[in-house]
Design an enzyme around this catalytic site. Structure first.
Site, PDB file in Angstrom:
ATOM      1  N   HIS A 372       0.818  -1.211   0.000  1.00 33.47           N
ATOM      2  CA  HIS A 372       0.000   0.000   0.000  1.00 33.47           C
ATOM      3  C   HIS A 372       0.857   1.268   0.000  1.00 33.47           C
ATOM      4  O   HIS A 372       0.338   2.364  -0.213  1.00 33.47           O
ATOM      5  CB  HIS A 372      -0.928  -0.014   1.216  1.00 33.47           C
ATOM      6  N   ASP A 376      -2.216   2.324  -4.517  1.00 32.83           N
ATOM      7  CA  ASP A 376      -3.426   2.790  -3.828  1.00 32.83           C
ATOM      8  C   ASP A 376      -4.555   1.778  -3.989  1.00 32.83           C
ATOM      9  O   ASP A 376      -4.506   0.897  -4.860  1.00 32.83           O
ATOM     10  CB  ASP A 376      -3.864   4.147  -4.384  1.00 32.83           C
TER      11      ASP A 376
END
Length: 401
Positions: A372, A376
């Site tokens: 992450h 995204d």
């Protein structure tokens, strides 16, 4: 004159190895290039061949011990001396073998006579129980006053023997971790500690791919000499989706994001010694046949322990197929320094709603774990949806549009 058998250079980052198995012992003769010892690094297992014909004079590093790159594994001597010793030993062994064989025949005859005498005292039911369990009547203590064995005597003897055997076994077994296993553990833990790993899920209807495979399997086998599996479809779908979502094919290096313009897809393969991930280099340039042939070749090398450093390095994304073991759903861990891994699973027929109707379709769950820090949520979901759409419409994979 002795020759040193040394550990060769196995890769830039490899400084030591472990002797996993000696294929020859002291005194054994061998020919040039014949494998002498198997050594294991944190990435691969390799066999060290003989530099010339000869025999092993002395083993310097025992099985299970570590040795540095360039270290001496053994001393090799002339094969003639070992051959002479072997001939002398062979003569001695032949003489002893004759005596031992004579002794075995005599014991066998004595046992037959003894067994016949024992059988004369046994009832048919007791005799059958003893024969079925490969017992000897002389081992069993009778409880009757006349010395005849009963079924209860035999059953009690079997219970006691089984209990003693079980209690004598160790409750635990300690086995030293191999270098490959230690490296797997370290890297997986590093991945969890370093990357911000999240997993997103989806499901894919495998109906169309099943139809293509069924209708083209014979032609494909005849043309490429390999079966048309599902992995080539997934590799193709992953490559096209990586091209659409370049962050998934990137990695974080220090404070920089490195975007890869090449597509080298790792295929996770389980072996007896642990998980390895051989890489399909330049998968974007491969046909379906090329992919299937390369997967078979790499899987065979992985199981044979003959993978090279070149086979294992340079991957930009990984696919892990837990479905071959029956897995229905999982959360795969990223193979550092990559930023994503796709987990594919077992195909199962399930009831699904299509055009407001309940139908039975072959369905598979997909799991995409991603870092992450660089990918995204919108990109991760879009990447997985892209794979789903491509798999449900194989013509897009084949035509590229």
């Amino acid at each position: 004159m002795s020759i040193e058998l040394i550990v060769p250079t196995l890769g830039e980052s490899i400084t030591e190895a472990t002797v996993s198995k000696w294929l020859k012992k002291v005194g054994d003769s061998f020919e040039v290039d014949e494998p002498l010892v198997e050594i294991e690094t944190d990435k691969i297992t390799v066999e060290i061949p003989a530099p010339s014909a000869g025999s092993i004079s002395e083993i310097k590093v025992k099985e299970g011990a570590d040795v540095n790159i360039g270290g001496v594994l053994a001393l090799l001597g002339d094969s003639q001396k070992s051959n002479n010793i072997s001939k002398k030993n062979s003569k001695i062994e032949n003489n002893s073998e004759v005596k031992e064989e004579h002794k075995k025949l005599k014991n066998k005859a004595d046992n037959i006579i003894s067994y016949k005498n024992e059988n004369n005292k046994l009832s048919p039911s007791v005799k059958k129980l003893i024969e079925e369990n490969h017992l000897s009547a002389n081992q069993i203590l009778p409880t009757r006053s006349d010395g005849r064995l009963t079924k209860e005597d035999v059953m009690n003897f079997m219970k006691t023997s089984s209990s003693s055997l079980q209690s004598s076994k160790e409750r635990e077994e300690i086995v030293k971790m191999s270098k490959i296993r230690k490296t797997i553990a370290t890297r997986l833990k590093e991945s969890q500690n370093t990357a911000a790993i999240l997993t997103t899920f989806n499901e894919v209807d495998m109906s169309e791919i099943t139809k293509v495979r069924e209708s083209k399997k014979e032609d494909f086998l005849e043309r490429y000499n390999v079966k048309l599996g599902i992995m080539s479809f997934f590799v193709k779908a992953v490559v096209q989706s990586l091209q659409e979502f370049p962050a998934v094919n990137a990695e974080i290096r220090d404070e920089n994001i490195i975007y890869k313009n090449h597509f080298d897809i790792g295929i996770a393969v389980g072996t007896e010694k642990g998980l390895v991930v051989p890489v399909l280099k330049n998968a974007d340039t491969m046909s379906f046949g090329d992919i299937e042939q390369n997967i078979v070749e790499l899987s065979t090398k992985a199981k044979d322990g003959s993978l090279t450093m070149e086979d294992l390095t340079g991957g930009t994304f990984t696919i892990s197929n837990g479905g071959i073991y029956g897995s229905m759903l999982s959360t795969p861990i990223i193979n550092r320094p990559q930023s994503g891994i796709l987990g594919i699973h077992n195909i199962q027929k399930r009831a699904v709603v299509i055009d407001d109707e309940i139908v039975i379709r072959p369905m598979m769950y997909l799991a995409f774990s991603y870092d992450h820090r660089i990918i995204d949520g919108k990109e991760s979901v879009g990447f997985l949806v892209s794979i789903k759409q491509l798999l449900e419409n194989p013509s897009k994979l084949i035509l590229g549009v």
